[in-house]
Design an enzyme around this catalytic site. Structure first.
Site, PDB file in Angstrom:
ATOM      1  CG  ASP A 164     -29.087  -2.264 -20.484  1.00  0.00           C
ATOM      2  OD1 ASP A 164     -30.460  -1.792 -20.812  1.00  0.00           O
ATOM      3  OD2 ASP A 164     -28.841  -3.379 -19.807  1.00  0.00           O
ATOM      4  CE  LYS A 232     -26.379  -3.515 -17.230  1.00  0.00           C
ATOM      5  NZ  LYS A 232     -26.572  -4.101 -18.537  1.00  0.00           N
ATOM      6  CE  LYS A 268     -29.172  -5.339 -16.186  1.00  0.00           C
ATOM      7  NZ  LYS A 268     -29.533  -5.331 -18.117  1.00  0.00           N
TER       8      LYS A 268
END
Length: 332
Positions: A164, A232, A268
């Protein structure tokens, strides 16, 4: 949006992206022209649609399925300076078997930890649950690129299944789009393993700092052009974090990317999603905006530390007719 970004029938770049889209990244000027040529987001319309979708009710049988699906989509997260190997092991045990009294409860999709905790997490979950590591100077995204790449490579070498990364919002807001694009491309390359496989790359925008929905749409396309597997919303360290309207804009982007390229990219939302009721609102939105193909942990995740307990409590209520107290489940 589909009227301006039609599926390409022409040649494709080596990256798999159609040539007409790959050309958008050939220079700073062309990338700026492309991103600022995207259709603007109707702020009022996006917020109204998100609010409308949030009022949808679902049948009891569908709710049971939705709760299990939501559990299977959770990236169970601990990203605190006080994280210890013991805390991470406990989190991993919970990810593997969220309800110790009910083996039918699904495992979470992943555990999300700092890079120095990847090996510890991997020892506990093995290949049963993915291990995601935050990298690239999380959460600020402000460091020299070589440090970010080493951060990423160390996490991958330690066994991370997913990375991430967080973009440099200062560079993005200053209009240095090509810098941000090239950094994502470089991090994606650092995700590769010696055997040719690679850790999946999620690109965090920190949408609470991007100021406008137009910027969220631009960041989404920028990350997808650079090869992101997932986009995300947030680090969870800045408010506002995930919201329904922001997630709607990102779901529209991955839907339109698939229409233009044939490839799927995951979404996400992270931070601020604490209740099962909220999680179900997001699942309704995924189905309505992107489509049912995204209703899978492969394509949609919740970044959360406290959501899982409420999902488990609601699941127990549906099975037994009574709530378990919050103390029944382990604290995150």
């Amino acid at each position: 949006m589909s009227s301006t970004l039609t599926p390409s029938e022409g040649r494709r770049h080596a990256s798999g992206v159609p040539d007409d889209l790959a050309g958008a990244t050939s220079s700073d000027a062309s990338l700026r022209r492309f991103l600022h040529g995207l259709p603007g987001v109707d702020q009022v319309g996006a917020e109204a649609r998100a609010a409308m979708l949030g009022t949808r009710s679902i049948k009891t049988t569908a709710k049971a399925v939705a709760l299990d699906l939501a559990i299977s989509m959770v990236d169970l997260t601990t990203l605190e300076g006080q994280d210890t190997p013991g805390k991470v092991r406990a989190l991993c045990t919970k990810a593997l078997r969220p309800d110790p009294a009910d083996p039918s409860a699904p495992s979470t999709a992943a555990v999300c930890v700092y890079a120095d905790m990847v090996a510890t997490a991997k020892e506990v979950v093995g290949d049963a649950v993915n291990v995601a590591a935050v990298a690239t100077a999380f959460p600020s995204g402000r460091a020299a690129r070589d440090i970010k790449l080493m951060d990423t490579a160390d996490a991958v070498e330690a066994g991370a299944d997913e990375i991430d990364m967080v973009i440099d919002r200062g560079a993005f807001l200053a209009g240095r789009y090509l810098d941000v694009y090239e950094e994502i491309v470089a991090v994606r390359e650092a995700c590769r393993r010696p055997d040719g496989s690679e850790a999946h790359l999620k690109v965090i925008f920190e949408t609470g700092e991007l100021q406008t929905y137009d910027n969220v749409r631009r960041a989404s396309w920028l990350a997808m052009l650079a090869g992101a597997h997932f986009i995300k919303t947030s680090t969870g360290k800045v408010q506002p974090a995930a919201t329904l309207p922001v997630t709607l804009v990102m779901l529209e982007a991955v839907r339109d990317w698939r229409e233009a390229t044939g490839a799927m990219v995951g979404v996400k939302p992270a931070g601020g999603i604490r209740s099962a009721k909220d999680a179900i609102k997001y699942l309704v939105m995924v189905n309505e905006v992107a489509g049912p193909d995204w209703l899978s942990p492969d394509w949609f995740r919740f970044g959360a530390s406290t959501l899982l307990n409420d999902l488990l409590m609601q699941r127990t209520k549906m099975r037994t007719g009574r709530y378990s107290g919050p103390d029944y489940f382990t604290l995150d």
